[in-house]
Design an enzyme around this catalytic site. Structure first.
Site, PDB file in Angstrom:
ATOM      1  N   PRO A   1       0.812  -1.214   0.000  1.00 20.83           N
ATOM      2  CA  PRO A   1       0.000   0.000   0.000  1.00 20.83           C
ATOM      3  C   PRO A   1       0.846   1.265   0.000  1.00 20.83           C
ATOM      4  O   PRO A   1       1.717   1.420   0.841  1.00 20.83           O
ATOM      5  CB  PRO A   1      -0.784  -0.117   1.308  1.00 20.83           C
ATOM      6  CG  PRO A   1       0.086  -0.937   2.204  1.00 20.83           C
ATOM      7  CD  PRO A   1       0.829  -1.879   1.309  1.00 20.83           C
TER       8      PRO A   1
ATOM      9  N   ASP B   1      -2.111   2.853   2.663  1.00 15.96           N
ATOM     10  CA  ASP B   1      -1.474   2.901   3.965  1.00 15.96           C
ATOM     11  C   ASP B   1      -1.879   4.234   4.590  1.00 15.96           C
ATOM     12  O   ASP B   1      -1.634   5.282   4.006  1.00 15.96           O
ATOM     13  CB  ASP B   1       0.043   2.822   3.771  1.00 15.96           C
ATOM     14  CG  ASP B   1       0.774   2.693   5.078  1.00 15.96           C
ATOM     15  OD1 ASP B   1       0.141   2.311   6.081  1.00 15.96           O
ATOM     16  OD2 ASP B   1       1.975   2.985   5.105  1.00 15.96           O
TER      17      ASP B   1
ATOM     18  N   TRP C   1       4.293  -0.374  10.581  1.00 18.00           N
ATOM     19  CA  TRP C   1       4.788  -1.446   9.714  1.00 18.00           C
ATOM     20  C   TRP C   1       4.048  -2.752   9.947  1.00 18.00           C
ATOM     21  O   TRP C   1       3.963  -3.585   9.071  1.00 18.00           O
ATOM     22  CB  TRP C   1       6.294  -1.657   9.922  1.00 18.00           C
ATOM     23  CG  TRP C   1       7.055  -0.552   9.272  1.00 18.00           C
ATOM     24  CD1 TRP C   1       7.751   0.443   9.873  1.00 18.00           C
ATOM     25  CD2 TRP C   1       7.168  -0.321   7.861  1.00 18.00           C
ATOM     26  NE1 TRP C   1       8.286   1.287   8.936  1.00 18.00           N
ATOM     27  CE2 TRP C   1       7.940   0.843   7.701  1.00 18.00           C
ATOM     28  CE3 TRP C   1       6.670  -0.973   6.732  1.00 18.00           C
ATOM     29  CZ2 TRP C   1       8.242   1.352   6.441  1.00 18.00           C
ATOM     30  CZ3 TRP C   1       6.967  -0.452   5.495  1.00 18.00           C
ATOM     31  CH2 TRP C   1       7.741   0.694   5.361  1.00 18.00           C
TER      32      TRP C   1
ATOM     33  N   GLN D   1      12.652  -1.504   1.401  1.00 12.62           N
ATOM     34  CA  GLN D   1      11.629  -2.191   2.188  1.00 12.62           C
ATOM     35  C   GLN D   1      12.114  -3.515   2.758  1.00 12.62           C
ATOM     36  O   GLN D   1      11.337  -4.251   3.356  1.00 12.62           O
ATOM     37  CB  GLN D   1      10.388  -2.458   1.338  1.00 12.62           C
ATOM     38  CG  GLN D   1       9.677  -1.203   0.906  1.00 12.62           C
ATOM     39  CD  GLN D   1       9.156  -0.424   2.078  1.00 12.62           C
ATOM     40  OE1 GLN D   1       8.927  -0.977   3.148  1.00 12.62           O
ATOM     41  NE2 GLN D   1       9.003   0.870   1.901  1.00 12.62           N
TER      42      GLN D   1
ATOM     43  N   TRP E   1       8.499  -3.603   4.660  1.00 12.86           N
ATOM     44  CA  TRP E   1       7.381  -4.457   4.258  1.00 12.86           C
ATOM     45  C   TRP E   1       7.794  -5.905   4.057  1.00 12.86           C
ATOM     46  O   TRP E   1       7.092  -6.820   4.479  1.00 12.86           O
ATOM     47  CB  TRP E   1       6.772  -3.880   2.974  1.00 12.86           C
ATOM     48  CG  TRP E   1       5.436  -4.435   2.647  1.00 12.86           C
ATOM     49  CD1 TRP E   1       4.376  -4.567   3.490  1.00 12.86           C
ATOM     50  CD2 TRP E   1       5.020  -4.920   1.364  1.00 12.86           C
ATOM     51  NE1 TRP E   1       3.308  -5.107   2.802  1.00 12.86           N
ATOM     52  CE2 TRP E   1       3.681  -5.326   1.504  1.00 12.86           C
ATOM     53  CE3 TRP E   1       5.643  -5.032   0.124  1.00 12.86           C
ATOM     54  CZ2 TRP E   1       2.966  -5.849   0.432  1.00 12.86           C
ATOM     55  CZ3 TRP E   1       4.919  -5.539  -0.935  1.00 12.86           C
ATOM     56  CH2 TRP E   1       3.603  -5.951  -0.779  1.00 12.86           C
TER      57      TRP E   1
ATOM     58  N   LYS F   1      20.393  11.384  -5.580  1.00 10.24           N
ATOM     59  CA  LYS F   1      19.037  11.125  -5.156  1.00 10.24           C
ATOM     60  C   LYS F   1      18.149  12.335  -5.472  1.00 10.24           C
ATOM     61  O   LYS F   1      18.559  13.474  -5.293  1.00 10.24           O
ATOM     62  CB  LYS F   1      19.048  10.886  -3.643  1.00 10.24           C
ATOM     63  CG  LYS F   1      17.941   9.986  -3.179  1.00 10.24           C
ATOM     64  CD  LYS F   1      18.091   9.696  -1.706  1.00 10.24           C
ATOM     65  CE  LYS F   1      16.799   9.138  -1.161  1.00 10.24           C
ATOM     66  NZ  LYS F   1      16.873   8.809   0.242  1.00 10.24           N
TER      67      LYS F   1
ATOM     68  N   LYS G   1      13.350  17.484  -3.394  1.00 17.25           N
ATOM     69  CA  LYS G   1      12.769  18.793  -3.694  1.00 17.25           C
ATOM     70  C   LYS G   1      13.809  19.884  -3.518  1.00 17.25           C
ATOM     71  O   LYS G   1      13.872  20.836  -4.276  1.00 17.25           O
ATOM     72  CB  LYS G   1      11.592  19.061  -2.750  1.00 17.25           C
ATOM     73  CG  LYS G   1      10.320  18.427  -3.235  1.00 17.25           C
ATOM     74  CD  LYS G   1       9.143  18.909  -2.413  1.00 17.25           C
ATOM     75  CE  LYS G   1       7.981  17.954  -2.589  1.00 17.25           C
ATOM     76  NZ  LYS G   1       7.325  17.586  -1.369  1.00 17.25           N
TER      77      LYS G   1
END
Length: 1119
Positions: A49, A88, A592, A630, A634, A667, A670
């Site tokens: 999610p 999520d 989590w 993850q 996850w 990476k 913003k």
RNA sequence: AGUCUCGUAGCUCAGCUGGUUAGAGCACUACACUGAUAAUGUAGGGGUCGGCGGUUCAAGUCCGCCCGAGACUACCA
């Protein structure tokens, strides 16, 4: 008659996106692709999610492209692939954004804003960007069911999570304990590592540091330290306020330590100190100087400027283990086992980077400290004392103050920063302790030190590491099971599973489940005040029963809250078996856990849909995918819950994709302004080019350096070529009215080149199928690209162009159409998983004209099955020869300045093996027409005039010659013609190197012919081509004829004649023209659809260059 | 700090279990082709395979150390 769509004059992927998206929506293609398949043949996919409270980024497109493509592939392989979406919805980021938006803090909840409002606001914020997510989902062509998603804040979802927690509770895998966590006394809250990693949290601060002298107990010293008088161990700390809580000293077992005799710089008393040998110079810098003897040492006087020191002996850390010492600051004793405190233990985390190589260990205020103290045997107790209620507490309270009963430091804040403005004392506790230690001959050195220390992002004050109560899952108890199950999971890439995830499991800690937060799933555990009785609630029904019981026993009037979030759930009082009131443990659980519970909670298991899990309908997953970040998120939570509750894996195949970086490998953020907007990208380049670029450019698990120019390249190179190929096909198929209505022409009756491309196509089908099923999409796309570009477009279509536009609608022409049609149709299917829109456009264009396939979309079609009987490896090899031979001839022409329109007589080829001649003969005509040469001849070793060369075959020879390889190679290179023919005739040659004899066969030596006197030669690996470049008058005439054809065609084209218009031709007379027209007039007329050629008056015609020196007028008129 | 990944042409990437002169595409340059033409072909330049050391007849490939980039975990006296 149906026509092939030729609306698009040039490739326009965004337009194709629009057309296909509309088609999918109007015809409900996604649902059909799922529902047409049987439930008994499922491929189970879990959607990890996303959180809709942030905007989707380009990396989401990457992750979802990976998920989408395997689901689409499996669908085409006949599987039913349900794709339930999910959101999520819990967690800190949501709370923070709500608080930021409302301009409130946690303390305002319940006063400035009601809990209802806060709660509602969280629900709303969670879905803040849902529209954008839905939009990007549609635009990128990601198929997922967003109409019935699971949402982690729903009561049903929470209820399933409770049930899972209940299972763990029943298995005794849930317990309450404490760990050292970052804590902000000013804010009164623990901090997550996420909060600690906010920009600006780590700051350089200047602290008073102390190197303390811990006085050892004589009787505990090992023999080699006996009889030397008092011995102190030096340990450094940047937080002197933790010294009263010291209960151990940790040394590195393998580090070398030394005993040093010197004088204390504050008291001038003689002292013996122990510290790491490597740090002596650092600690004794400045004020001290080294001496060699006791005498020099003894001569010291307090008035001397410099203090002498003498290194007496050294030893390793493990020799020090077990030494006991006097408690440094005896304000309090541990309430448990104080006899095990105040001793030297060992720990592998100790370094000699700074300090003394001895770590002052206060288990109540350091995570490492707590760990090493716990591991020591016997366990070193933390300095906890009992408070007035009999609870064990550390010496510092939750406000950051020392307990009141600690003599002169009692009641003081451990850091001056914690006092309200203007109330801080002149001397901080750190300074006070330092002074006290100096006076008592317990401080070896006190100095200011600048170091990096975390601060609370909310209060700006330093963080304390503090023991906090938490609920844990005893995952360590199930560690072996998890490791064992992990070995059955297919990880892509394998190392993420074996190494990264495997190591993580090996070093597993208990899972800290507690979060002292507000918006999340409440821990369903109720306790009595004295913590002697507790209950774990496992369902809403269960809660209802317990509430009824409590109402009865305690005379309350409660009901089950409509929303089981905080704070409503906190108001529920339950009753214990002994009749006492129980309150809920206030913690929320780690979000989590929410995501790891999705296999069950998405179906409200076990309250509903029991079979989904129990009968394995939707569990475990066949496939999941998410970012490599993850691994501990996850991927772990899914695995942990499935292992612990069900004893099974949660997923069988898992793809962990890498990051999406900017084109410089930085990476995206913003702040740096290097973020790529997925909406803009897809709008400009189209979803398919974006997806195809991401998948084909790098393996999904490698980081992708995202470059818009790369997408453009994919568009031009792959989609452009494919589009051109289709346009070419459509143009002539429409003219000829080809709609695949004729019977399929058997391969045996088609041309060699048709059989070749079909063979290659079927090989491609096999390979691409294997790559997709092995979760290797990058290889799949690269193979498709090579086929389309190199073989289909640049060889098949290029060589077969004439067949499409020349002549009648013959069997051969139909064969060409059928062949190209099959290639395009199959490519559409092969590429459909990665490029779902263009492929469907292509598929539909073909199928709408022919109605050959029963399905309306490529995504409802079956994945192609390779026709093994159509694969002819010998044919593929000889076409490879043809391509390479042609390329070599063209390169010779280039070198010699001979245009391709100039015919030549002959090429010679070196014979490679017994099948070579027959292989090349089969494609001879192709080669000859491609390179415009009249004939091929083969060179065998019977010709006498060729120079052969011998070369060592390193692979076979290395095994035979071993270290003589170098000498052998040189000798073989020197072989003369005689030696080579001897080898070829007898298949044996004896080589003698340094007295040793080696018998070589033809396998060990490669013979080549790269010199043919008087010929132009070119070589590509094993193939050698020689070209006869001599010209005759006839050849020249023919060349001119071809030039004329070319010029006339150009004129036709610039005059905008139709492809079918017949013409008359007049050419200005010239010496070079006459033989060409005389001998090749018929040929010229046939090529240009001319009915006559006149030599002489061409007035009014166009002046064109025929050769470098001759320009003539040519007049062309429509009949 | 630890664990893991990556480092090959200006850029993006191939290079299987060690084997001959390390490949492809893009970009650049030149030439050619032309009834796919805002396409296509051929040729060319461009590399100490991150560095150092080791194993081996032979290392881009195996091993060790170091450097650089990234991810995760931990946070240090």
């Amino acid at each position: 008659m149906a026509k092939y769509n030729d609306d698009l004059k040039q490739l326009n992927l965004p337009e194709i996106d629009r057309i296909i998206r509309q088609f999918w929506e109007e015809n409900d293609i996604f649902n059909k692709s799922v529902n047409q398949k049987s439930i008994d043949n499922s491929f189970v996919f879990y959607e990890g999610p996303p959180s809709a409270n942030g905007k989707p980024g380009i990396h989401h497109v990457m992750g979802r492209a990976v998920k989408d493509l395997f689901c689409r592939y499996q669908t085409m392989k006949g599987k039913r692939v349900e794709r339930k979406g999910g959101w999520d919805t819990h967690g800190l980021p949501i709370e923070l954004s709500v608080e930021k938006e409302l301009g409130i803090t946690k303390e305002d909840i319940g006063t400035k804003i009601s809990v209802d409002e806060y709660n509602a606001k969280c629900r709303e914020t969670v879905m803040q960007y849902k529209d954008q997510w839905d939009d990007i989902t549609r635009r990128m062509g990601y198929w997922v069911d967003l109409d019935n998603p699971y949402i982690t804040f729903n009561n049903e979802y929470i209820e399933s999570v409770w049930w899972l927690l209940g299972q763990l509770y029943q298995k005794n895998l849930l317990y309450k304990g404490y760990t050292i966590q970052p804590y902000s006394p000013a804010a009164g809250t623990g901090l997550s590592s996420h909060e600690l990693n906010q920009p600006g949290c780590y700051r350089d601060v200047t602290d008073t540091t102390v190197v303390a002298q811990f006085k050892t107990l004589q009787e505990s010293l090992p023999a080699f330290l006996q009889g030397l008088g008092d011995i102190h161990i030096l340990a450094w700390t940047t937080t002197p306020w933790t010294l009263p809580s010291n209960t151990a000293l940790t040394v590195g077992p393998k580090i070398t330590y030394a005993l040093v005799k010197t004088y204390n710089q504050y008291t001038f008393e003689p002292v013996n100190v122990i510290l790491a040998k490597a740090l002596i110079e650092k600690q004794f810098a400045g004020k001290f100087f080294a001496v060699e003897s006791e005498e020099q040492l003894a001569s010291f006087q307090a008035s001397d400027k410099k203090i002498p020191y003498l290194i007496v002996k050294d030893f390793v850390g493990s020799d020090l283990e077990g030494i006991r010492y006097e408690q440094l600051l005896p304000y309090a004793l541990p309430y448990q086992n104080p006899e095990n405190a105040f001793r030297v233990i060992t720990g592998n985390f100790v370094t000699t980077e700074d300090g003394t190589g001895v770590v002052h260990t206060a288990p109540t205020f350091g995570a490492d400290d707590a760990k090493v103290a716990k591991e020591a045997n016997p366990e070193v107790p933390p300095l906890l004392v009992l408070d007035e209620n009999g609870n064990a507490v550390p010496l510092v309270d939750l406000r950051g103050k020392f307990r009141a009963d600690l003599a002169e430091i009692g009641g003081k804040y451990v850091k001056n920063e914690y006092y309200a403005d203007g109330e801080a004392p002149e001397r901080s506790v750190d300074v006070e302790i330092a002074i006290k230690l100096k006076e008592e001959n317990k401080a070896f050195k006190v100095e200011k030190y600048v170091h990096n220390y975390p601060h609370c992002w909310r209060t700006d004050k330093p963080v304390l590491y503090y023991p906090l109560d938490s609920w844990f899952i005893r995952s360590t108890a199930m560690k072996d099971k998890m490791i064992e199950l992990n070995k059955t999971i297919n990880w892509k890439p394998a190392h993420t599973g074996e190494k990264r995830f495997g190591n993580w499991l090996e070093n597993l800690n208990d899972w800290n489940l507690s979060r002292s937060r507000y918006w999340g799933i409440p821990l369903p555990i109720w306790r009595t005040d004295d913590a002697t009785e507790e209950k774990c609630i496992t369902s809403i029904e269960d809660l209802g029963k317990e509430i009824a019981l409590a109402n009865e026993k305690l005379g309350l009037n409660q009901s089950v809250p409509k929303d089981i979030h905080r704070p409503y759930i906190d108001e529920v009082i339950l009753v214990s078996p002994s009749g006492k009131a129980m309150k809920r443990e206030l913690d929320l659980i780690d979000v989590w856990f929410d995501s790891g519970a999705m296999p069950y909670a998405q179906w409200h298991y076990p309250m509903q849909n029991r079979d989904f899990i129990d009968k394995g309908v939707t569990f475990p997953a066949d496939f999941i995918a998410a970012g490599v970040d993850q691994t501990r998120g996850w991927f772990f939570t899914l695995h942990a819950i499935a292992s612990m509750v069900f004893g099974k894996v949660a997923y069988k195949n898992v793809v962990s994709n890498g990051l999406v970086l900017d084109k410089n490998g930085v990476k995206m953020s913003k702040r740096l302004g290097n973020v790529i907007d997925p909406f803009e990208t897809i709008a400009e380049y189209g979803a398919d080019a974006t997806r195809w670029y991401m998948i084909s450019n790098a393996q999904p698990w490698d980081n992708l350096k995202f470059d818009l120019e790369g997408i453009d390249e994919v568009r031009r190179k792959f989609f452009g070529t494919l589009f051109n190929t289709y346009s070419f096909f459509a143009l002539y198929a429409n003219i000829d009215g080809f709609s695949y209505s004729e019977k399929k022409i058997p391969l045996a009756e088609r041309q060699e080149i048709d059989r070749w491309i079909i063979s290659l196509l079927n090989s491609l089908v096999q390979e691409v199928d294997a790559e997709y099923s092995d979760y290797e999409p990058t290889n799949a796309t690269r193979k498709i690209m090579t086929f389309v570009d190199e073989h289909l477009s640049n060889w098949y279509v290029r060589l077969c162009r004439r067949r499409f536009w020349k002549g009648d609608y013959s069997q051969d022409k139909i064969a060409a159409y059928q062949t190209l049609y099959e290639c395009l149709n199959t490519i559409a299917k092969l590429m459909a998983p990665v490029g779902p829109m263009f492929s469907d456009w292509l598929f539909k264009n073909l199928n709408d004209a022919t109605s050959l396939e029963a399905c309306e979309s490529v995504h409802l079609a079956d994945f192609p099955q390779a026709d093994i009987s159509a694969i002819d490896k010998a044919l593929e090899q000889r076409m490879d020869y043809a391509q390479r031979i042609s390329s070599l001839v063209l390169s010779i022409r280039k070198k010699e300045g001979l245009r391709v329109r100039q015919p030549l007589t002959k090429i010679w080829l070196q014979v490679l093996d017994s099948s070579f001649i027959s292989q090349v003969d089969a494609v001879k005509e192709l080669i000859l027409s491609e390179v415009n040469v009249k004939d091929v001849e083969y060179i065998t070793d019977t010709e006498g005039f060729i120079n052969k060369k011998a070369k060592a075959n390193f692979k076979t020879l290395g095994k035979i010659l071993g270290k003589h390889m170098k000498a052998g190679q040189a000798m073989i290179a020197e072989f003369d013609q005689k030696a080579i023919s001897q080898l070829e005739k007898t298949n044996a040659y004896t080589l003698e190197i340094e007295g040793e004899k080696f018998v070589l066969t033809t396998e060990d030596i490669e013979v080549s012919f790269d010199e043919i006197p008087g010929w132009q030669v070119a070589v590509d690996k094993d193939i050698t081509v020689a070209l006869d470049i001599s010209l005759t008058d006839d050849l020249i005439a023919e060349g001119i004829a071809r030039e004329l054809v070319n010029r006339i065609q150009n004129i036709r084209k610039t005059s905008d004649f139709n492809v079918t218009d017949k013409i008359t031709i007049a050419i200005e007379d010239h010496d070079i023209i006459r033989p060409a027209v005389a001998q090749f007039g018929e040929y010229i007329k046939a090529e240009v659809l001319g009915i006559s050629i006149a030599l002489g008056n061409a007035d009014g015609g166009e002046l064109v260059e025929i050769t470098d020196d001759v320009s003539l007028k040519i007049k062309v008129a429509k009949v």
